[in-house]
Design a protein around this motif. Structure first.
Motif, PDB file in Angstrom:
ATOM      1  N   TYR A  92      -4.386  -1.347  -5.714  1.00  0.00           N
ATOM      2  CA  TYR A  92      -4.709  -0.600  -4.504  1.00  0.00           C
ATOM      3  C   TYR A  92      -6.159  -0.846  -4.084  1.00  0.00           C
ATOM      4  O   TYR A  92      -6.457  -1.053  -2.904  1.00  0.00           O
ATOM      5  N   LEU A 143       2.263   1.646  -3.491  1.00  0.00           N
ATOM      6  CA  LEU A 143       1.226   2.077  -4.426  1.00  0.00           C
ATOM      7  C   LEU A 143       0.863   3.543  -4.208  1.00  0.00           C
ATOM      8  O   LEU A 143       0.667   4.297  -5.176  1.00  0.00           O
ATOM      9  N   GLU A 144       0.783   3.975  -2.954  1.00  0.00           N
ATOM     10  CA  GLU A 144       0.506   5.382  -2.682  1.00  0.00           C
ATOM     11  C   GLU A 144       1.653   6.270  -3.180  1.00  0.00           C
ATOM     12  O   GLU A 144       1.412   7.386  -3.634  1.00  0.00           O
ATOM     13  N   ASN A 202       0.822  -1.212   0.000  1.00  0.00           N
ATOM     14  CA  ASN A 202       0.000   0.000   0.000  1.00  0.00           C
ATOM     15  C   ASN A 202       0.854   1.258   0.000  1.00  0.00           C
ATOM     16  O   ASN A 202       0.542   2.229  -0.699  1.00  0.00           O
ATOM     17  N   TRP A 228      -7.514  -2.628  -0.731  1.00  0.00           N
ATOM     18  CA  TRP A 228      -8.425  -1.913   0.149  1.00  0.00           C
ATOM     19  C   TRP A 228      -9.672  -2.751   0.430  1.00  0.00           C
ATOM     20  O   TRP A 228     -10.153  -2.800   1.568  1.00  0.00           O
TER      21      TRP A 228
END
Length: 190
Positions: free
Chosen positions: A59, A12-13, A9, A63
């Motif tokens: 992502y 990816l962010e 995560n 989530w």
């Protein structure tokens, strides 16, 4: 200790934030009459767009998995029912940011968005700004009627360091993809 999904995560962010910062600069700043430089710029942008598309899907899936885990485990949610976290006053933290990252990254499947400079810059900046932590904290504080600026505090130095690290991670992800695809070699040989 972070789990593998937490690390993924974060990466990816970093891709989203790096894309939102690097691509507008790249589009506006790189002007050249050299055909190799123009071809490299176009290849870099196309590779970055493809990476953001895939990152958006990954992502969103992560989530969804994380949300499902929280929904089924009340201990993880800190005693607060998951539906209250998702649809309560803190909805921007749990729902807005992931959905905006997914929607904005998937808009890059539309060719007109990444071909036209103005659209590319606009959507790249939106991808960096809308789901950003500062914006989400601000929206959540408005939703909870917590108007004190102390609730919005994030150190400026920390923000600058975070943005710089996101740019570095983004570049260190895109360059190996460019090198691995073999297209960069073809562009440089011409």
């Amino acid at each position: 200790m972070h789990s593998i999904s937490d690390i993924l995560n974060i990466i990816l962010e970093s891709i989203f934030m790096g894309f939102g910062i690097v691509i507008p600069i790249f589009v506006l700043a790189m002007r050249s009459s050299n055909l190799k430089a123009i071809a490299f710029k176009e290849l870099f942008i196309l590779t970055a767009v493809q990476t953001v598309r895939i990152a958006g899907i990954l992502y969103f899936v992560l989530w969804l998995v994380h949300s499902w885990e929280q929904y089924n485990d009340p201990v993880v949610t800190g005693g607060m029912p998951f539906k209250d976290k998702l649809f309560g006053p803190y909805w921007p933290v749990y729902l807005f940011s992931p959905l905006m990252k997914f929607v904005l990254s998937q808009l890059f499947w539309i060719k007109k968005i990444y071909i036209k400079k103005a659209a590319l810059i606009t959507f790249a900046l939106l991808l960096a700004i809308l789901p950003a932590q500062r914006v989400v904290v601000f929206i959540a504080s408005l939703a909870t009627k917590d108007y004190l600026p102390s609730a919005w505090t994030l150190s400026t130095r920390d923000t600058i360091v975070e943005i710089a690290l996101n740019i570095v991670v983004f570049i260190f992800i895109i360059i190996p993809i460019l090198l691995g695809s073999g297209k960069l070699k073809k562009v440089l040989e011409k």
